[in-house]
Design a protein around this motif. Structure first.
Motif, mmCIF file in Angstrom:
data_model
loop_
_atom_site.group_PDB
_atom_site.id
_atom_site.type_symbol
_atom_site.label_atom_id
_atom_site.label_comp_id
_atom_site.label_asym_id
_atom_site.label_seq_id
_atom_site.Cartn_x
_atom_site.Cartn_y
_atom_site.Cartn_z
ATOM 1 N N ASP A 344 0.935 -1.167 -0.025
ATOM 2 C CA ASP A 344 0.077 0.032 -0.199
ATOM 3 C C ASP A 344 1.005 1.111 0.006
ATOM 4 O O ASP A 344 1.760 1.476 0.957
ATOM 5 C CB ASP A 344 -0.869 0.039 1.458
ATOM 6 C CG ASP A 344 -2.126 1.229 1.144
ATOM 7 O OD1 ASP A 344 -1.741 2.178 0.440
ATOM 8 O OD2 ASP A 344 -2.825 1.036 2.211
ATOM 9 N N PRO A 345 0.793 2.147 -0.808
ATOM 10 C CA PRO A 345 1.580 3.157 -1.090
ATOM 11 C C PRO A 345 1.719 4.107 0.110
ATOM 12 O O PRO A 345 2.461 4.861 0.701
ATOM 13 C CB PRO A 345 1.248 3.982 -2.339
ATOM 14 C CG PRO A 345 0.036 3.382 -2.777
ATOM 15 C CD PRO A 345 -0.200 2.119 -2.144
ATOM 16 N N LEU A 346 0.286 4.101 0.604
ATOM 17 C CA LEU A 346 0.110 5.095 2.109
ATOM 18 C C LEU A 346 1.043 4.597 2.810
ATOM 19 O O LEU A 346 1.328 5.434 3.885
ATOM 20 C CB LEU A 346 -1.354 4.775 2.246
ATOM 21 C CG LEU A 346 -2.557 5.410 1.471
ATOM 22 C CD1 LEU A 346 -3.723 5.780 2.106
ATOM 23 C CD2 LEU A 346 -1.857 6.428 0.669
ATOM 24 N N LEU A 347 1.443 3.277 3.253
ATOM 25 C CA LEU A 347 2.407 2.989 4.178
ATOM 26 C C LEU A 347 3.777 3.411 3.995
ATOM 27 O O LEU A 347 4.296 4.012 4.936
ATOM 28 C CB LEU A 347 2.520 1.526 4.284
ATOM 29 C CG LEU A 347 3.305 0.739 5.473
ATOM 30 C CD1 LEU A 347 2.976 1.346 6.683
ATOM 31 C CD2 LEU A 347 3.629 -0.688 5.279
ATOM 32 N N ASP A 348 4.185 3.714 2.643
ATOM 33 C CA ASP A 348 5.333 4.386 2.179
ATOM 34 C C ASP A 348 5.344 5.796 2.695
ATOM 35 O O ASP A 348 6.142 6.327 3.360
ATOM 36 C CB ASP A 348 6.032 4.109 0.996
ATOM 37 C CG ASP A 348 5.863 2.648 0.520
ATOM 38 O OD1 ASP A 348 6.390 1.797 1.467
ATOM 39 O OD2 ASP A 348 5.561 1.979 -0.513
ATOM 40 N N ILE A 349 4.307 6.306 2.294
ATOM 41 C CA ILE A 349 4.215 7.756 2.590
ATOM 42 C C ILE A 349 4.124 8.190 3.974
ATOM 43 O O ILE A 349 4.796 9.082 4.470
ATOM 44 C CB ILE A 349 2.795 8.284 1.815
ATOM 45 C CG1 ILE A 349 2.720 8.181 0.413
ATOM 46 C CG2 ILE A 349 2.601 9.575 2.266
ATOM 47 C CD1 ILE A 349 1.608 8.540 -0.369
#
Ligand code: CMC
Length: 437
Positions: A344-349
């Motif tokens: 999930d890109p939100l975790l990286d962000i």
């Protein structure tokens, strides 16, 4: 209100504080709790001097003595009944934690089994109660439904309006914990316009919840072990956090003699606010906005530093170094992603945002670190829990803490909570009738 056997050892007096009140010296006891926290006991202050203390937001005010949960915000420590949250998270289930909080000790296996059976037995809602859902519009917020429905449950269980003894309390706690899960899932189904799915007596607490959320009349939803573990962890980490806004609300409402259901319904409303449980929803909205290109990380941080908005999921009234739940939730996100083979890109962000913030003077000087809401939404997203249910998930998790705190207050026969104020309005003046104004 009934006063039961006292289960908490009260704090001990360890000395006196001398306060100079414009020339008049007053001595007040200093009390110490079991973990060395100290307080000046001002209970006799007004009677003796006419003075009150002023503490907007209660930053420096202890409203009760409690033996349920210990938080040390300087060192990032959280313990339920003395047990570190890291150990609890590793080796318990949510119903077990509920009993630990309610009774102050981990339950023997037979007692946990009996309690789990009660949770299964009480999962159904009275048919009359089920019809209440029809009255809500489809776009109704599930937190509004949850609070209204918890109050409504009491109409169908008048025997629980006045708790008589510990067994009675256990029964009420099981009914609340069990039905709140059904109400939450029904409110989600209502928002989709789908038929409500009845509980399944063969499933455990979390699996049953996910079944009611995601099964359809023609397809049975079978959550994976990892999904059940992740939601179990989410509930356990939210189960109690001493005198936060919603728990203090449950105690405040209960102190008037109001019943458990009314007190907990009020706590749900307090939790709904964006500075409290509502923050988990705002974190995801903030991360989504960055991901969709509407905002860069640095622009977000700059706006926060200009005080145009908050960095959601950051800061805490008590934790000033780290929130121990954050590490556990961040790891749980990675575990679920790995097990499901997703990302999930939100975790990286979120991780990048955290790295920037913890090195930035604005956040360092104010001791602002990620709180429980920063990563919890990413975990819920991975399981498919919809955004408008995040704060409801927090509410299900916090239910044992609200009940345990209400019960502790009920056992001690708490005085009615009634703060004072410093009046700053007009001094006495004569009222002029409307025809002469
Ligand atoms: N972003 C930017 N600045 C912040 C933040 C934040 N998230 N939190 C606090 N500050 C600043 C605040 O503006 C103040 O600055 P200054 O000293 O220049 O006036 C300073 O930090 C101290 O903050 P405060 O508002 O006095 O702290 P508080 O103890 O009254 O509030 C809080 C605690 C959690 C409400 C607050 O940190 C906040 O609003 N955080 C964002 C919302 C949030 O994530 N809430 C979840 C809390 S944890 C779980 C729960 O309870 O549900």
């Amino acid at each position: 209100m009934k006063v039961n056997e006292k289960k908490v050892s009260p704090s001990s007096v360890i000395g006196t504080a001398s306060i100079d009140l414009m020339g008049e010296t007053v001595e007040l006891p200093i009390v110490e709790g079991s973990e060395g926290e100290r307080a000046i006991d001002i209970r006799t202050l007004r009677k003796r001097t006419g003075y009150i203390t002023l503490d907007d937001g209660y930053t420096n005010t202890g409203s009760c003595e409690s033996a349920i949960t210990f938080v040390n915000g300087e060192d990032g420590i959280l313990r339920y009944g003395g047990y570190p949250i890291e150990q609890i998270a590793r080796s318990t289930t949510f119903p077990e934690v509920a009993l630990l909080l309610l009774q102050g000790a981990p339950p023997p296996a037979r007692e946990l089994k009996r309690f789990s059976q009660k949770l299964t037995e009480h999962a159904m809602l009275h048919e009359g109660l089920r019809h209440h859902f029809v009255g809500f519009p489809p776009e109704a917020h599930p937190m509004a439904i949850l609070s209204a429905m918890i109050n409504s449950v009491s109409c169908y269980h008048p025997d629980l309006l006045r708790i008589g003894d510990e067994e009675h309390l256990l029964d009420a706690a099981a009914k609340l914990l069990s039905k709140v899960r059904t109400i939450a899932a029904f409110s989600y189904k209502k928002s989709l316009g789908e038929p409500m799915i009845y509980p399944d007596a063969e499933r455990g607490y979390v699996s049953n919840f996910l079944h009611m959320m995601f099964s359809k009349p023609y397809t049975e939803y079978e959550p994976s072990d990892e999904e059940v573990r992740a939601i179990q962890l989410f509930f356990i980490l939210h189960a109690d956090h001493e005198q936060n806004c919603s728990t203090a609300t449950a105690r405040m409402v209960g102190s008037s003699g109001a019943n458990l259901f009314a007190s907990v319904a009020a706590a749900v409303c307090a939790l709904w606010g964006p500075l409290h449980g509502g923050a988990n929803t705002n974190v995801i909205k903030m991360l989504e906005k960055i991901h969709e290109g509407g905002d860069s990380l640095s622009a977000t941080i700059d706006r926060v530093k200009r005080k145009e908005e908050l960095l959601w999921g950051f800061g805490h009234r008590v934790y000033k170094s780290s929130d121990p739940r954050v590490k556990l939730l961040r790891k749980a996100c990675h575990d679920v992603f790995q097990a499901k083979g997703i990302s999930d890109p939100l975790l990286d962000i979120a991780q990048e945002l955290e790295q920037i913030a913890v090195k930035d003077d604005y956040f360092v000087e104010r001791k602002l670190y990620p709180n429980v809401d920063f990563y919890s939404g990413i975990l819920l997203r991975a399981i498919g829990i919809p955004l408008n249910m995040y704060t409801v998930m927090f509410a299900i998790g916090r239910m044992p803490g609200w009940i345990a705190n209400w019960a502790e207050s009920w056992r001690h026969g708490s005085r009615i909570h009634r703060p004072r104020q410093i009046y700053t309005g007009s001094t006495e003046r004569d009222f002029v009738p409307i025809d002469r104004r």
